[in-house]
Design a protein around this motif. Sequence first.
Motif, short mmCIF file in Angstrom:
data_model
loop_
_atom_site.label_atom_id
_atom_site.label_comp_id
_atom_site.label_asym_id
_atom_site.label_seq_id
_atom_site.Cartn_x
_atom_site.Cartn_y
_atom_site.Cartn_z
N PRO A 180 61.89 21.29 40.01
CA PRO A 180 61.38 21.44 38.63
C PRO A 180 61.50 22.85 38.06
O PRO A 180 61.00 23.11 36.98
CB PRO A 180 59.92 21.04 38.76
N PHE A 181 62.14 23.74 38.81
CA PHE A 181 62.34 25.12 38.35
C PHE A 181 63.83 25.41 38.28
O PHE A 181 64.65 24.71 38.87
CB PHE A 181 61.66 26.12 39.28
N GLY A 182 64.17 26.47 37.58
CA GLY A 182 65.56 26.88 37.52
C GLY A 182 65.65 28.31 37.04
O GLY A 182 64.68 28.88 36.51
N VAL A 183 66.82 28.92 37.25
CA VAL A 183 67.09 30.27 36.75
C VAL A 183 68.49 30.27 36.17
O VAL A 183 69.43 29.72 36.77
CB VAL A 183 66.98 31.33 37.88
N VAL A 184 68.64 30.87 35.00
CA VAL A 184 69.95 30.95 34.35
C VAL A 184 70.88 31.78 35.23
O VAL A 184 70.51 32.87 35.69
CB VAL A 184 69.84 31.57 32.95
N THR A 185 72.11 31.29 35.44
CA THR A 185 73.00 31.91 36.40
C THR A 185 74.32 32.38 35.81
O THR A 185 75.23 32.77 36.54
CB THR A 185 73.25 30.95 37.59
#
Length: 381
Positions: free
Chosen positions: A83-88
Amino acid sequence: MINAQQTELIENLISSVQKEFSPDKRTVLFSISFSSEDSKVKLNGETTSGKAKDALLKRLTDAGLTFSDSIIVLPSGEAALKPFGVVTISVANMRTKPEHSAEMATQAILGTPLKVYKKVRDWYLVQTPDNYLGWMDDDGLMPMDESSFNQWNDTEKIIITSNACLGYEKADLKSAIVTDLVIGNILSKTGTSGEFAEAKLPDGRLCYVKNEDHIPFTKWAEGIDENNIKAGEIISTAKLFMGVPYLWGGTSAKGLDCSGFTKTVFFLNGAVLPRDASQQVHVGMPVETGSDFENVFPGDLLFFGEKATDSTRERITHVAIYLGGKEFIHAAGRVKINSFDRNSKIFSAYRLRTFIRAKRLLPNPILPGIIPVKTTILNQD
């Protein structure tokens, strides 16, 4: 079948919950419908707000209605596991629908943490730290479970301070390019090599960034007092983007819309503003501008649009940063400076005619609706 009176009651209850918990669909998803089987109501749809669902069910129960509940509280499916993410990537587009042809609603830059709510084909419904919702394709982010997300947050970081630069495969300017980078991008630092920092992107790719293009995030953060931001700092940052072309939905040095410009300027000074001009107008302290802008201070936000009439509501459509001396800087065609002074070569009659109000955020912009970068982007107190 339920009768017309019951149908109207249910519609009104759904509408009342939506107005209370999801008045702005840009920040809270509340998409609920219903059908009837015999005398029983079946609720369908999805929401990002568990409180909104609970409120709706309670109001239906209090009204004496019998119903079955199929409302999904997001995240769901694959997104519930990560449920989390980081722009890559340096700048990731967020669209109004899960397709490349859809309108670009906003952007998020490298290192931005995301909430991930659902996946449709190769697209994720995500939410940025300013609570803006949109669809990002799977090349733009690295989905994470809570453990991986916390590990990323705990790593040493660098922040890009050049408007634009590159990350290389080796500590050598002649080596292959791994990624482009823009001011405000955040990477994990894994080492040093001469005049370069070795850095890791959220998806695991390694690159080397020239030391002149970045500083340690902790050093950057220590140099910011989000409770005492100076107008001169806001103005100096704003002028870094002079000439950058206008881009609807843009929030980076590659292209900016009006509110993306003000948002980026304040982000680089430690404060996360709401995304759109029509949202930014609700934060800060009202300014009595005076008859000739004499009460407006450098660093104040200026808002433009259509004033309310007897038959129409006010519409805020544009925002700028006041520089002083009746001049202001904004993204309109490109980032540029215009003036309210009729005798100035950069006078804008259109902006003078459509000016509505000014709001003051300085010196302490951490007001309701605004979040400190240090606590939001990297979860650091």
